[in-house]
Design a protein around this motif. Structure first.
Motif, PDB file in Angstrom:
ATOM      1  N   GLY A  11      -3.077   0.711   5.808  1.00  0.00           N
ATOM      2  CA  GLY A  11      -3.053   1.839   4.539  1.00  0.00           C
ATOM      3  C   GLY A  11      -2.043   1.696   3.698  1.00  0.00           C
ATOM      4  N   GLN A  14      -0.919   2.424  -1.615  1.00  0.00           N
ATOM      5  CA  GLN A  14      -0.260   3.162  -2.260  1.00  0.00           C
ATOM      6  C   GLN A  14       0.782   3.922  -1.459  1.00  0.00           C
ATOM      7  OE1 GLN A  14      -3.023   6.535  -3.162  1.00  0.00           O
ATOM      8  NE2 GLN A  14      -2.916   7.323  -1.070  1.00  0.00           N
ATOM      9  N   ARG A  15       1.455   4.559  -2.317  1.00  0.00           N
ATOM     10  CA  ARG A  15       2.755   5.517  -1.926  1.00  0.00           C
ATOM     11  C   ARG A  15       3.836   4.846  -0.777  1.00  0.00           C
ATOM     12  NH1 ARG A  15       2.243  10.814  -2.767  1.00  0.00           N
ATOM     13  NH2 ARG A  15       2.386  11.513  -0.618  1.00  0.00           N
ATOM     14  N   LEU A  16       3.808   5.372   0.477  1.00  0.00           N
ATOM     15  CA  LEU A  16       4.938   4.902   1.239  1.00  0.00           C
ATOM     16  C   LEU A  16       4.779   3.526   1.526  1.00  0.00           C
ATOM     17  CD1 LEU A  16       5.527   7.846   1.168  1.00  0.00           C
ATOM     18  CD2 LEU A  16       6.141   7.611   3.740  1.00  0.00           C
ATOM     19  N   ARG A  36      -8.342   1.145   2.185  1.00  0.00           N
ATOM     20  CA  ARG A  36      -9.781   1.706   2.447  1.00  0.00           C
ATOM     21  C   ARG A  36     -10.487   1.498   1.059  1.00  0.00           C
ATOM     22  NH1 ARG A  36     -10.882   7.960   3.805  1.00  0.00           N
ATOM     23  NH2 ARG A  36      -9.217   8.152   2.239  1.00  0.00           N
ATOM     24  N   GLN A  37      -9.890   2.031  -0.052  1.00  0.00           N
ATOM     25  CA  GLN A  37     -10.411   2.385  -1.349  1.00  0.00           C
ATOM     26  C   GLN A  37      -9.952   0.986  -2.400  1.00  0.00           C
ATOM     27  OE1 GLN A  37     -10.807   6.512  -2.847  1.00  0.00           O
ATOM     28  NE2 GLN A  37      -9.479   6.863  -1.007  1.00  0.00           N
ATOM     29  N   ARG A  39      -8.419  -0.555  -5.333  1.00  0.00           N
ATOM     30  CA  ARG A  39      -7.346  -0.065  -6.363  1.00  0.00           C
ATOM     31  C   ARG A  39      -6.878  -1.199  -7.112  1.00  0.00           C
ATOM     32  NH1 ARG A  39      -5.338   4.891  -4.774  1.00  0.00           N
ATOM     33  NH2 ARG A  39      -6.130   5.464  -2.735  1.00  0.00           N
ATOM     34  N   ASP A  56     -12.200   0.857   7.196  1.00  0.00           N
ATOM     35  CA  ASP A  56     -12.262   2.377   7.211  1.00  0.00           C
ATOM     36  C   ASP A  56     -11.869   2.728   8.751  1.00  0.00           C
ATOM     37  OD1 ASP A  56     -14.249   5.044   5.784  1.00  0.00           O
ATOM     38  OD2 ASP A  56     -12.688   5.048   7.524  1.00  0.00           O
ATOM     39  N   PHE A  57     -10.979   3.181   9.211  1.00  0.00           N
ATOM     40  CA  PHE A  57     -10.756   3.596  10.483  1.00  0.00           C
ATOM     41  C   PHE A  57     -11.233   4.804  10.982  1.00  0.00           C
ATOM     42  CE2 PHE A  57      -8.275  -0.155  10.378  1.00  0.00           C
ATOM     43  CZ  PHE A  57      -7.148  -0.128   9.847  1.00  0.00           C
ATOM     44  N   ASN A  83       0.438   2.786   9.381  1.00  0.00           N
ATOM     45  CA  ASN A  83       0.904   3.830   8.448  1.00  0.00           C
ATOM     46  C   ASN A  83      -0.427   4.674   7.940  1.00  0.00           C
ATOM     47  OD1 ASN A  83       2.536   4.627   6.018  1.00  0.00           O
ATOM     48  ND2 ASN A  83       0.885   3.383   4.906  1.00  0.00           N
ATOM     49  N   SER A  85      -3.127   6.992   6.873  1.00  0.00           N
ATOM     50  CA  SER A  85      -3.354   8.319   7.641  1.00  0.00           C
ATOM     51  C   SER A  85      -4.165   9.279   6.755  1.00  0.00           C
ATOM     52  CB  SER A  85      -1.828   9.109   7.601  1.00  0.00           C
ATOM     53  OG  SER A  85      -1.888  10.447   7.832  1.00  0.00           O
ATOM     54  N   TYR A 146      -4.639  17.641  12.004  1.00  0.00           N
ATOM     55  CA  TYR A 146      -3.775  16.724  11.747  1.00  0.00           C
ATOM     56  C   TYR A 146      -2.751  16.743  12.530  1.00  0.00           C
ATOM     57  CZ  TYR A 146      -0.028  14.602   9.079  1.00  0.00           C
ATOM     58  OH  TYR A 146       1.258  13.876   8.565  1.00  0.00           O
ATOM     59  N   LYS A 150      -1.337  13.708  15.167  1.00  0.00           N
ATOM     60  CA  LYS A 150      -0.048  12.918  15.054  1.00  0.00           C
ATOM     61  C   LYS A 150       0.962  13.265  16.170  1.00  0.00           C
ATOM     62  CE  LYS A 150       0.035  11.242  10.727  1.00  0.00           C
ATOM     63  NZ  LYS A 150       0.515   9.877  10.214  1.00  0.00           N
ATOM     64  N   ILE A 178       8.632  13.125   2.342  1.00  0.00           N
ATOM     65  CA  ILE A 178       9.318  11.847   1.636  1.00  0.00           C
ATOM     66  C   ILE A 178       8.999  11.756   0.191  1.00  0.00           C
ATOM     67  CG2 ILE A 178       9.469   9.431   1.713  1.00  0.00           C
ATOM     68  CD1 ILE A 178      10.559  11.017   4.347  1.00  0.00           C
ATOM     69  N   MET A 179       7.694  11.993  -0.001  1.00  0.00           N
ATOM     70  CA  MET A 179       7.085  11.758  -1.618  1.00  0.00           C
ATOM     71  C   MET A 179       6.058  13.228  -1.754  1.00  0.00           C
ATOM     72  SD  MET A 179       5.796   8.049  -2.084  1.00  0.00           S
ATOM     73  CE  MET A 179       5.341   8.257  -3.975  1.00  0.00           C
TER      74      MET A 179
HETATM   75  N1  LIG Z   1       4.077  11.439   2.206  1.00  0.00           N
HETATM   76  C1  LIG Z   1       5.061  12.068   2.934  1.00  0.00           C
HETATM   77  O1  LIG Z   1       5.796  12.881   2.403  1.00  0.00           O
HETATM   78  C2  LIG Z   1       5.041  12.032   4.338  1.00  0.00           C
HETATM   79  C3  LIG Z   1       4.294  11.017   5.009  1.00  0.00           C
HETATM   80  N2  LIG Z   1       4.090  11.137   6.394  1.00  0.00           N
HETATM   81  C4  LIG Z   1       3.059   9.881   6.960  1.00  0.00           C
HETATM   82  O2  LIG Z   1       3.683   8.710   6.348  1.00  0.00           O
HETATM   83  C5  LIG Z   1       2.458   7.779   6.178  1.00  0.00           C
HETATM   84  C6  LIG Z   1       2.268   7.184   4.661  1.00  0.00           C
HETATM   85  O3  LIG Z   1       2.377   8.624   3.998  1.00  0.00           O
HETATM   86  P1  LIG Z   1       1.641   8.629   2.536  1.00  0.00           P
HETATM   87  O4  LIG Z   1       2.134   6.982   1.759  1.00  0.00           O
HETATM   88  O5  LIG Z   1       1.901   9.760   1.858  1.00  0.00           O
HETATM   89  O6  LIG Z   1       0.092   8.478   3.011  1.00  0.00           O
HETATM   90  P2  LIG Z   1      -1.157   8.411   2.168  1.00  0.00           P
HETATM   91  O7  LIG Z   1      -1.782   9.747   2.193  1.00  0.00           O
HETATM   92  O8  LIG Z   1      -1.030   7.640   0.821  1.00  0.00           O
HETATM   93  O9  LIG Z   1      -2.094   7.447   3.089  1.00  0.00           O
HETATM   94  C7  LIG Z   1      -1.746   6.400   3.445  1.00  0.00           C
HETATM   95  C8  LIG Z   1      -3.016   5.413   3.208  1.00  0.00           C
HETATM   96  O10 LIG Z   1      -3.849   5.641   4.373  1.00  0.00           O
HETATM   97  C9  LIG Z   1      -5.306   5.288   4.141  1.00  0.00           C
HETATM   98  N3  LIG Z   1      -6.325   6.140   4.454  1.00  0.00           N
HETATM   99  C10 LIG Z   1      -6.826   7.166   4.557  1.00  0.00           C
HETATM  100  N4  LIG Z   1      -7.911   7.334   5.362  1.00  0.00           N
HETATM  101  C11 LIG Z   1      -7.979   6.182   5.965  1.00  0.00           C
HETATM  102  C12 LIG Z   1      -9.233   5.806   6.795  1.00  0.00           C
HETATM  103  N5  LIG Z   1     -10.150   6.535   7.097  1.00  0.00           N
HETATM  104  N6  LIG Z   1      -9.240   4.350   7.149  1.00  0.00           N
HETATM  105  C13 LIG Z   1      -8.095   3.499   6.949  1.00  0.00           C
HETATM  106  N7  LIG Z   1      -7.168   3.888   5.943  1.00  0.00           N
HETATM  107  C14 LIG Z   1      -7.223   5.184   5.475  1.00  0.00           C
HETATM  108  C15 LIG Z   1      -5.417   5.518   2.576  1.00  0.00           C
HETATM  109  O11 LIG Z   1      -6.225   4.395   1.887  1.00  0.00           O
HETATM  110  P3  LIG Z   1      -7.070   4.814   0.663  1.00  0.00           P
HETATM  111  O12 LIG Z   1      -6.041   5.322  -0.351  1.00  0.00           O
HETATM  112  O13 LIG Z   1      -7.570   3.611   0.256  1.00  0.00           O
HETATM  113  O14 LIG Z   1      -8.252   5.920   0.869  1.00  0.00           O
HETATM  114  C16 LIG Z   1      -4.108   5.796   1.900  1.00  0.00           C
HETATM  115  O15 LIG Z   1      -3.631   4.649   1.112  1.00  0.00           O
HETATM  116  C17 LIG Z   1       1.284   8.396   6.566  1.00  0.00           C
HETATM  117  O16 LIG Z   1       1.094   8.264   8.126  1.00  0.00           O
HETATM  118  C18 LIG Z   1       1.829  10.080   6.425  1.00  0.00           C
HETATM  119  O17 LIG Z   1       1.063  10.700   7.510  1.00  0.00           O
HETATM  120  C19 LIG Z   1       4.574  12.029   7.234  1.00  0.00           C
HETATM  121  C20 LIG Z   1       5.215  12.992   6.542  1.00  0.00           C
HETATM  122  C21 LIG Z   1       5.604  13.254   5.181  1.00  0.00           C
END
Ligand SMILES: NC(=O)C1=CN([C@@H]2O[C@H](COP(=O)(O)OP(=O)(O)OC[C@H]3O[C@@H](n4cnc5c(N)ncnc54)[C@H](OP(=O)(O)O)[C@@H]3O)[C@@H](O)[C@H]2O)C=CC1
Ligand SMILES: Nc1nc2c(c(=O)[nH]1)N=C([C@H](O)[C@@H](O)CO)CN2
Length: 234
Positions: A11, A14-16, A36-37, A39, A56-57, A83, A85, A146, A150, A178-179
């Motif tokens: 995953g 994007q983001r983290l 998954r998607q 970009r 896609d998990f 990662n 989620s 959720y 976790k 975090i973000m």
């Molecule tokens: N951001 C924060 O402040 C916090 C983050 N966390 C944890 O840190 C990690 C990273 O956070 P963050 O970057 O915000 O996460 P995101 O919400 O950006 O999710 C990370 C990636 O998970 C992928 N994903 C979602 N559903 C599926 C699926 N069914 N199968 C495969 N991939 C999937 C998405 O892919 P796509 O975009 O392609 O759909 C997305 O790019 C996560 O585990 C999150 O729970 C925990 C606490 C705080």
């Protein structure tokens, strides 16, 4: 071509995850990601030499299909960073949301760890890192499914750490805030930052620093590294 075994980050488009991929690339570390998607970032990552596998998990079939592609792509792995989620705030009883998050946060790490441990054993140093969430400490009224998923992921850390020792270390990172998201307004940011004694939104570099620590230290396994600004002190 580097003979360093690649790190898998799920995953990470994007983001983290994307930030950590960029930092590993800067350090010359070969990377494989799942996404998954589609970009624009995927094209950029491929141009940088990152191997990107669409997956896609949300279903067992999707997870097993990913594992088949991964094991055909590389004979060894330096680390697996779970990662990916799905962050859903369900409205009442929602079996679909519950099942999807259980699959993404628990079944996928479980099956990937079980099937890919032999790839980790081909690397002199090997790690599994589960990205969980500090919210498992106290639960979440708005995100019950959720949070439960976790918490299950955090528990996998204990079992896999015992099962895969001594060659493979297994740890969790439990972040909080975090973000932010683009649609988070000032009031949300004020309330969210007030939940920790450090009162900041640090950005994804703190997660890369946490990954580096767990990857580099030889004597830590079965633990959870909490990265929450001291939320537990409030
Ligand atoms: N951001 C924060 O402040 C916090 C983050 N966390 C944890 O840190 C990690 C990273 O956070 P963050 O970057 O915000 O996460 P995101 O919400 O950006 O999710 C990370 C990636 O998970 C992928 N994903 C979602 N559903 C599926 C699926 N069914 N199968 C495969 N991939 C999937 C998405 O892919 P796509 O975009 O392609 O759909 C997305 O790019 C996560 O585990 C999150 O729970 C925990 C606490 C705080
Ligand atoms: N998959 C995701 N999980 C989480 C996210 C996210 O954006 N995607 N964000 C959070 C929040 O930062 C929360 O910790 C405070 O609002 C938690 N998990």
């Amino acid at each position: 071509m580097s003979d360093t075994a690649p790190i898998l980050i799920t995953g990470a488009s994007q983001r983290l995850g994307l930030h950590c991929v960029q930092r590993f690339i800067e350090a010359g570390q070969p990377i494989i990601i799942s996404y998954r998607q589609e970009r624009a970032e995927i094209t950029t990552l491929r141009e940088l030499g990152v191997q990107c596998i669409q997956a896609d998990f949300a279903t067992e079939h999707g997870i097993l299909n990913f594992i088949k592609q991964l094991t055909n792509l590389t004979p060894k792995l330096r680390a697996i960073i779970h990662n990916a989620s799905l962050w859903i705030a369900e409205e009442g009883a929602d079996t679909q949301a519950f099942t999807q998050m259980l699959n993404v946060h628990v079944l996928a790490p479980y099956l990937i760890n079980e099937h890919c441990a032999p790839l980790l054993r081909q690397s002199p140093n090997a790690d599994i890192i589960h990205i969980t969430d500090d919210v498992t400490r106290k639960g979440s009224a708005r995100r019950i499914a959720y949070c439960a998923s976790k918490a299950a992921l955090d528990n996998l850390t204990l079992s896999f750490a015992a099962s895969l020792a001594p060659h493979i270390k297994v740890n969790s990172i439990a972040p909080a805030l975090i973000m932010l998201h683009p649609d988070d307004d000032d009031e949300y940011q004020r309330r969210a930052t007030a939940k920790s004694v450090l009162g900041t939104v640090p950005g994804p570099e703190v997660i890369y620093q946490s990954l580096r620590y767990l990857l580099d230290t030889p004597y830590v396994t079965g633990t959870t590294l909490t990265v929450n600004g001291g939320r537990h002190l409030k």
